[in-house]
Design an enzyme around this catalytic site. Structure first.
Site, short mmCIF file in Angstrom:
data_model
loop_
_atom_site.label_atom_id
_atom_site.label_comp_id
_atom_site.label_asym_id
_atom_site.label_seq_id
_atom_site.Cartn_x
_atom_site.Cartn_y
_atom_site.Cartn_z
N LYS A 70 5.83 48.44 71.71
CA LYS A 70 5.39 48.27 73.04
C LYS A 70 4.70 46.80 72.99
CE LYS A 70 0.75 49.00 72.06
NZ LYS A 70 -0.29 47.98 72.43
N ASP A 83 -2.01 55.82 71.89
CA ASP A 83 -0.76 55.26 72.22
C ASP A 83 0.33 56.24 72.26
OD1 ASP A 83 -2.34 52.90 73.11
OD2 ASP A 83 -1.61 51.98 71.23
#
Length: 285
Positions: free
Chosen positions: A14, A139
């Site tokens: 990401k 996350d």
């Protein structure tokens, strides 16, 4: 051994396309506003069923004990939550640098949760898996839900968004950045005024920044050098607390040309931005 075929699933990287720090809570955690987007590049996790209750992971990650490994912690947490007593052989092909700000460990954990949920036929929803994942790291939920997102809180309150999907060149400058040290730094910006998601998106990429960048630049000269080099050639930014930095490019040929110029002392790769996680695409196939 079981006759069921193994699952081979991606654990994508990401980027934080922007990252604002809007405050610090009494428990020491920071309040964030960020935009998460996936890349079509990352680790690969192979999950094979076993006929017993053993969990194995190969290869061992250097410097990471089994008790601390997020993949094994995810597998154990899933079994504890469901009462499942099945086992699996897990094999990780690690491409993402550890501690690079690309979410590799969190992504590996999310892929383990989703893959084992399917392999073991548990039938948990994405919401339930994300809740399990949050205990492993802030996350993990965005990787479980699998869509680019506006995130608030410590990064766990997610609203799906569709961002532009350019090409990126991601550079690891070869240093290890300590996330706790960055968040504890006295000079870190912690009082950015909160904005709405709509305002962040309307402002566009030119207005996006990372509040950690100034602190990381000051403490890690090699990260500053990589950012300066990239910024001379394309819009560039730190992701997370680093050490990885990235440049945004419109075309794959531009990314390839930038990689060809890259100083040999840095590791780098090109990837396309994705609003839907490659993990979820793989599961659909």
């Amino acid at each position: 051994m079981s006759d069921l075929p193994p699952l081979v699933l991606p654990a994508p990287a990401k980027l934080n396309r922007m990252l604002h720090i809007t405050g610090r809570r009494a428990d020491g955690y920071h309040e964030l506003q960020t935009l998460f987007q996936f890349l079509d590049h990352g680790d690969t996790l192979t999950l094979a069923p076993r006929d017993d209750a053993e969990l194995s992971l190969t290869p061992a990650l250097e410097g990471v004990a089994d008790a601390d490994n997020l993949i094994l912690r995810a597998a154990r947490r899933l079994r504890e939550a469901t009462g499942c007593r099945r086992g699996a052989d897990l094999h990780l092909l690690k491409r993402l640098p550890m501690g690079g700000g690309l979410g590799g460990g969190s992504s590996d954990a999310a892929t383990a949760l989703i893959g084992l949920n399917r392999l073991w036929g548990l039938g948990l929803s994405l919401e339930a898996l994300a809740e399990l994942g949050l205990a492993l790291g802030a996350d993990v939920p965005v990787f479980v839900h699998g869509h680019a997102a506006w995130a608030e809180g410590v990064g766990e309150r997610l609203t799906p968004v569709d961002l532009d999907t350019p090409w990126f060149v991601v550079v690891h400058p070869g240093v290890a950045v300590s996330t706790p040290a960055v968040f504890q730094a006295p000079q870190l910006t912690r009082d950015t005024a909160p904005i709405t998601m709509a305002r962040a998106l309307q402002g566009g990429t030119a207005s996006w920044r990372n509040d950690c960048e100034a602190t990381v630049r000051e403490r890690y000269p090699e990260v500053a050098s990589a950012l300066d080099w990239l910024s001379d050639r394309a819009p560039a930014m730190l992701t997370g607390t680093g050490a990885c930095v990235f440049a945004r490019l419109e075309h794959e040929t531009d990314a390839e040309a930038l990689l060809a110029e890259m100083p040999k002392r840095w590791q780098a790769f090109k990837a396309r931005g994705c609003n839907r996680s490659p993990l979820h695409d793989a599961l659909d196939r």
